[in-house]
Structures are given as structure tokens and as C-alpha cells.
Design a protein around this motif. Structure first.
Motif, PDB file in Angstrom:
ATOM      1  N   LEU A  76       0.688  -1.287  -0.080  1.00  0.00           N
ATOM      2  CA  LEU A  76       0.092  -0.017  -0.091  1.00  0.00           C
ATOM      3  C   LEU A  76       1.048   1.250   0.069  1.00  0.00           C
ATOM      4  N   LEU A 132      -4.470  -7.367  -2.008  1.00  0.00           N
ATOM      5  CA  LEU A 132      -4.770  -5.986  -2.317  1.00  0.00           C
ATOM      6  C   LEU A 132      -5.682  -5.996  -3.775  1.00  0.00           C
ATOM      7  N   THR A 157      -7.670  -2.747  -4.157  1.00  0.00           N
ATOM      8  CA  THR A 157      -7.169  -1.381  -4.280  1.00  0.00           C
ATOM      9  C   THR A 157      -7.178  -1.204  -5.840  1.00  0.00           C
ATOM     10  N   SER A 193      -6.927   4.710  -0.071  1.00  0.00           N
ATOM     11  CA  SER A 193      -5.764   3.864   0.231  1.00  0.00           C
ATOM     12  C   SER A 193      -5.316   3.926   1.620  1.00  0.00           C
TER      13      SER A 193
END
Length: 269
Positions: A76, A132, A157, A193
């Protein structure tokens, strides 16, 4: 003379056994006590082994959970760097004021950064599970401990990057207003995020705290088990002594029988 010698040998052999050995060799109904003590020891060791296994299992799960959250946070962080690089490119375009000539260069930089962003989502894995790039939020692991359960699910994500791309479809980056709009959308993407990062970070810290407590509990359990072994050493030594004395008395009796057999053979001869 031979008969007297035989009687003498028999009497001396018996009388020479120390009285305290004979007393110790006698078992005045203490069998039950020993059996109960042994049963208690077995029970204690069973409880110790079960507790030890439970703690070890919890630590293994916690280690996996900590690893998953750490991998997720690292990826991330890289994705957020990609988004920030896009922001820098947009600010550079706006500062130049040359929207007509620089906007295509900026669009190419945005495209490269988003590709890196999505590749990072695809690389973040644990035991072949995507962390993710999970559209359905599947369960990655459920860390069960005595204090708290930690259910870790995958996050998507790529949805963040796709939303940002969609916002650019109608944005030509031909003016300061267009750039500011893109920066506002980018700020929303960063906030989403960072929310994922904060969630993983909180869970990571909590699991580390539980892991420290579990590790300390395991160490204390080991210490208690060591004390138990030290405390039972005296009784184990006494039991060994009793067995050893009984064995010696048995050997003495066998020796007497052998002597008597020899003397009897002489008399018969």
C-alpha cells in the motif's frame, strides 16, 4: 560341623542386613499414595502439553497474521507513492502553464504510475492469496486467540485506481481547472488507500501486542514446568532409592539361596 556351618551361614546372612534397609523395603499400604502422585504428575504434564500446544498454535497464527498485514502495508505504501508521483506530475503541468504541449507527457506519466500501482496489487500475496487485488473481500486468515480473534480479508485497491482512471476520461487536462479537478480526485484515491493502511496497521499493532503476551505466557509456562520437575526430583529420588534397596535385597536373597544350595550339596555328598 557342616550342619552348624549351614545354620551359621543362614543366621549371619539374615542378621547382617541393616535394619533400616529392611524397614524401608516394607510397604505399609503406601502403594495407593504413589499411584495417586503418579496420576497427578501425568495430569499436570497433560495439561502442560495441551497448554503449550495451544500457545504455539496461537503464535503461529499470529505470526502469519502479522506477516499478512505487514506485506499489505508495504505494498500500500508503494501504491501511495505511485499516486503521489501522479500528483507531482499534475502540479508540474499546472506550474508550467503549457497545458497544450505538456498534457500528453503528463498523461503518459499518469499511465505509467497507474500500471506500477496495479502491478503492486498483483504482487502482494500470501500463500498464493491476493491481498490487495480481491474484488470480493475473501477471508485470508482468521487468527483465533484467547484474547481476541482477527479476521483478515483481502481488499480491492484496483478499484481505487479504476475510479481515478474513470474520472480522467472526461478530463483533458487542458486548463488549471482540469488539473485541480484531477488533484481532488487523486486526493480521494489517497484517502481510500490510507484507510486500508490504517486498518492493517491497527490490526498489526494489536496482533503484535497479543503475540508478546502469548510469548510471555509460554515462557512462564516453561518456567513453571521446570519448577515442577525440580519439585518432583526429591520424590523421584526416593522412589529410585526404594527400588534400588529392594533390588539389593533380592540379590542378597538369591545369594543366600545359592550358599544354602552349596552347603546342602556338601551334606548330601
Amino acid at each position: 560341623m557342616d550342619v552348624n556351618n549351614l545354620a551359621s551361614v543362614s543366621n549371619v546372612a539374615v542378621n547382617n542386613v541393616p535394619k533400616q534397609y529392611v524397614d524401608k523395603a516394607r510397604f505399609n499400604g503406601s502403594v495407593n499414595a504413589v499411584d495417586n502422585e503418579d496420576a497427578l504428575k501425568v495430569s499436570i504434564h497433560e495439561v502442560y502439553n495441551k497448554k503449550r500446544d495451544e500457545l504455539s498454535h496461537s503464535l503461529r497464527n499470529l505470526n502469519e497474521g502479522i506477516a499478512i498485514t505487514q506485506i499489505s502495508m508495504n505494498s500500500l505504501s508503494k501504491q501511495q507513492d505511485n499516486l503521489k508521483n501522479i500528483g507531482n506530475a499534475l502540479v508540474k503541468l499546472d506550474s508550467s502553464g503549457d497545458y497544450e504541449n505538456k498534457r500528453f507527457e503528463t498523461a503518459e506519466e499518469i499511465s505509467n504510475q497507474l500500471n506500477n500501482y496495479n502491478q503492486e496489487a498483483e504482487k502482494a500475496k500470501f500463500n498464493k492469496k491476493l491481498l490487495l487485488d480481491d474484488q470480493y473481500g475473501d477471508e485470508i486468515i482468521n487468527v483465533v486467540t484467547q484474547e481476541k480473534d482477527f479476521k483478515i480479508t483481502g481488499v480491492n485497491t484496483k478499484e481505487i485506481s479504476q475510479t481515478f482512471v474513470n474520472s480522467l476520461q472526461s478530463n483533458t487536462l487542458s486548463s488549471s481547472e482540469d488539473v485541480n479537478t484531477a488533484l481532488e480526485n487523486l486526493d480521494e484515491a489517497l484517502k481510500k488507500s490510507e484507510t486500508f493502511t490504517n486498518n492493517f496497521s491497527k490490526m498489526n499493532s494489536e496482533m503484535k501486542q497479543v503475540a508478546r503476551g502469548t510469548l510471555n505466557e509460554q515462557i512462564n509456562l516453561l518456567k513453571e514446568n521446570s519448577k515442577l520437575k525440580d519439585l518432583s526430583f526429591g520424590s523421584d529420588f526416593n522412589n529410585f532409592s526404594k527400588t534400588n534397596i529392594t533390588s539389593q535385597l533380592g540379590n542378597l536373597a538369591a545369594s543366600q539361596a545359592h550358599i544354602i544350595q552349596e552347603q546342602t550339596s556338601k551334606l548330601l555328598g
